[in-house]
Design a protein around this motif. Structure first.
Motif, PDB file in Angstrom:
ATOM      1  N   ILE A 286       0.834  -1.199   0.000  1.00 41.55           N
ATOM      2  CA  ILE A 286       0.000   0.000   0.000  1.00 41.55           C
ATOM      3  C   ILE A 286       0.872   1.252   0.000  1.00 41.55           C
ATOM      4  O   ILE A 286       0.563   2.240  -0.696  1.00 41.55           O
ATOM      5  CB  ILE A 286      -0.960  -0.022   1.204  1.00 41.55           C
ATOM      6  CG1 ILE A 286      -2.022  -1.121   1.013  1.00 41.55           C
ATOM      7  CG2 ILE A 286      -1.638   1.326   1.397  1.00 41.55           C
ATOM      8  CD1 ILE A 286      -2.952  -1.309   2.183  1.00 41.55           C
ATOM      9  N   LEU A 351      -8.760   3.140  -1.934  1.00 41.56           N
ATOM     10  CA  LEU A 351      -8.158   1.838  -1.669  1.00 41.56           C
ATOM     11  C   LEU A 351      -9.123   0.917  -0.934  1.00 41.56           C
ATOM     12  O   LEU A 351      -9.115  -0.301  -1.142  1.00 41.56           O
ATOM     13  CB  LEU A 351      -6.877   1.998  -0.843  1.00 41.56           C
ATOM     14  CG  LEU A 351      -5.630   2.504  -1.572  1.00 41.56           C
ATOM     15  CD1 LEU A 351      -4.522   2.797  -0.577  1.00 41.56           C
ATOM     16  CD2 LEU A 351      -5.154   1.478  -2.598  1.00 41.56           C
ATOM     17  N   ILE A 356      -7.624  -2.374  -7.087  1.00 37.45           N
ATOM     18  CA  ILE A 356      -6.639  -1.775  -7.979  1.00 37.45           C
ATOM     19  C   ILE A 356      -6.633  -2.514  -9.312  1.00 37.45           C
ATOM     20  O   ILE A 356      -6.976  -3.697  -9.392  1.00 37.45           O
ATOM     21  CB  ILE A 356      -5.220  -1.756  -7.361  1.00 37.45           C
ATOM     22  CG1 ILE A 356      -4.643  -3.170  -7.231  1.00 37.45           C
ATOM     23  CG2 ILE A 356      -5.229  -1.076  -6.007  1.00 37.45           C
ATOM     24  CD1 ILE A 356      -3.180  -3.174  -6.834  1.00 37.45           C
ATOM     25  N   LYS A 415      -7.297  -4.251  -0.509  1.00 36.55           N
ATOM     26  CA  LYS A 415      -8.567  -3.616  -0.138  1.00 36.55           C
ATOM     27  C   LYS A 415      -8.946  -3.966   1.301  1.00 36.55           C
ATOM     28  O   LYS A 415      -9.359  -3.105   2.082  1.00 36.55           O
ATOM     29  CB  LYS A 415      -9.650  -4.090  -1.115  1.00 36.55           C
ATOM     30  CG  LYS A 415     -10.994  -3.409  -0.996  1.00 36.55           C
ATOM     31  CD  LYS A 415     -11.912  -3.911  -2.108  1.00 36.55           C
ATOM     32  CE  LYS A 415     -13.301  -3.316  -1.981  1.00 36.55           C
ATOM     33  NZ  LYS A 415     -14.204  -3.818  -3.046  1.00 36.55           N
TER      34      LYS A 415
END
Length: 440
Positions: A286, A351, A356, A415
């Protein structure tokens, strides 16, 4: 025993990363508890000798801070067989290089020599472990050295107290709340008896891992290790009581004034899991998504496109017991810190709610493949990795296997972790501001 792991698991994944070579090693214990790891690599005539002690800034003495960092310096003072101040000159005069570092969880010493000086490295580290001189003179000398380091690196350096402020807001009971370097009043108040007791407790072979990596002969080296380290008495078992922190369920707000800065900084910080967890590795990813490189989300948005920030960085500080995740931002022009906070929150929410893209995820995987290869591209890097995986993770095999953990991370994991740890009610919001003359 030799760790023979599958080369297929470490093969070429992308042209940028190249080929990740298997790191073969032998590990065993001496009778006194010293853990030994040997990695033979004859591609260059150099050898690295290192010792990692499982002691760091979190290990206090009578509630006094800073002892482990202090010993990083003190154990270069001299031994019964090495004169005061001669430790480093012996290394330099024999073509070697050296360093030592202390974290909140461990202390690491290493020397790299031409391979024909390998025995010298073993002798030096055995001297440090068996025959150090811990006296008033050395303590007084190093006390002044540490004070100067504190002034140079913390108190008089722009944003020098940033990490201390983050730790103090995320931890209230665990020793991670205190700076690794410690408080000078604690070291001033420490007695010589306390320093000697601290050494006896933590700097024994059963609390250490010795790594020899590079150009050497295994049989000969094992004998030398037994000769130099075998006679060192084992210490008492180190008992560490895990200090559990209550979860942060309500947002913490703090303001810190730094006389060394002109630009304010916004810091958003969360307490996260320790380094050995898979979620800590997801948080590494991240951080990369948010702020590594000019195409990262925070940099592109705040620095390039909207011209609201001079800098935006996401940092995952993975410690042994817990972690600290922080997002830092410096405003550009008249941008308010609360404006930066709003923009950063938008990216966190993305996020948490959006998976993504395949393209971004593949780029992420490529980045970590390359990082993994680079970490083990030198003898000294391999030596430190072997010691770290053994001491802090309890699994030396991770030098070859950890990349598989990163490979197993999915977009859904990213996530999930963002939703589990990066919430507004779980964080500290710190306004790191220039100090005005009228502010105490």
């Amino acid at each position: 025993m030799i760790k023979n792991l599958k080369m297929a698991a470490l093969a070429l994944v992308c042209s940028a990363a190249g080929i990740a070579q298997e790191v073969e090693f032998t590990e065993y214990n001496l009778d006194n508890g010293l853990h030994v790891i040997l990695h033979q690599d004859k591609t260059a005539p150099v050898v690295s000798t290192s010792v990692m002690y499982h002691v760091g800034g979190k290990d206090l003495k009578n509630e006094k801070t800073g002892f482990a960092h202090f010993f990083e310096h003190l154990l270069f003072e001299g031994t019964e067989n090495i004169g005061e101040g001669e430790f480093m000159s012996v290394i330099n005069s024999n073509g070697g290089s050296f360093n030592a570092t202390t974290s909140l969880d461990r202390t690491y010493y290493y020397e790299t020599f031409p391979s024909n000086k390998m025995e010298l490295g073993l002798w030096l580290e055995s001297e440090r472990m068996l025959h150090p001189i811990i006296g008033e003179s050395g303590v007084e000398t190093q006390n002044e050295v540490v004070k100067e380091e504190r002034r140079r690196s913390y108190d008089n350096r722009p944003y020098g107290n940033l990490l201390q402020v983050v730790q103090g807001n995320l931890f209230s009971k665990h020793p991670y709340k205190d700076p690794n370097i410690g408080y000078m009043e604690d070291l001033d108040a420490a007695t010589l008896k306390e320093f000697n007791e601290y050494f006896d407790e933590y700097y024994a072979p059963n609390n250490a891992t010795l790594v020899v990596a590079g150009d050497f002969e295994v049989k000969e080296t094992k004998k030398l290790i037994e000769d130099y380290f075998g006679p060192i008495p084992s210490g008492n078992e180190v008992n560490r009581a895990f200090v559990e922190e209550n979860p942060i369920n309500t947002k913490v707000t703090d303001t810190f004034h730094d006389p060394n800065i002109q630009l304010p900084m916004l810091i958003l910080a969360w307490r996260t899991p320790g380094m050995a967890t898979k979620d800590a590795k997801v948080l590494d990813m991240i951080s990369t998504i948010l702020s590594q490189g000019k195409s990262s989300r925070l940099y592109k948005k705040l620095v390039d496109d909207q011209k609201q920030a001079l800098e935006a960085s996401a940092i995952n500080l993975a410690f042994e017991d817990y972690g600290a995740y922080a997002i830092l931002s410096l405003p550009q022009g008249d941008t308010k810190l609360d404006t930066l906070k709003k923009e950063i929150d938008e990216e966190i929410i993305k996020l948490q709610n959006e998976t993504i893209s395949d393209r971004e995820f593949q780029k992420l995987q490529n980045t970590f493949e390359k990082r993994f290869v680079n970490a083990n591209s030198s003898v000294s890097g391999i030596a430190e990795s072997l010691a770290t995986y053994n001491v802090l993770y309890g699994d030396t095999d991770l030098i070859n296997e950890e990349i598989e953990i990163y490979r197993s991370i999915t977009p859904e994991d990213i996530k999930r972790v963002a939703n589990e740890y990066l919430n507004e009610n779980q964080r500290a919001e710190i306004y790191y501001l220039p100090k005005k003359d009228d502010v105490e």
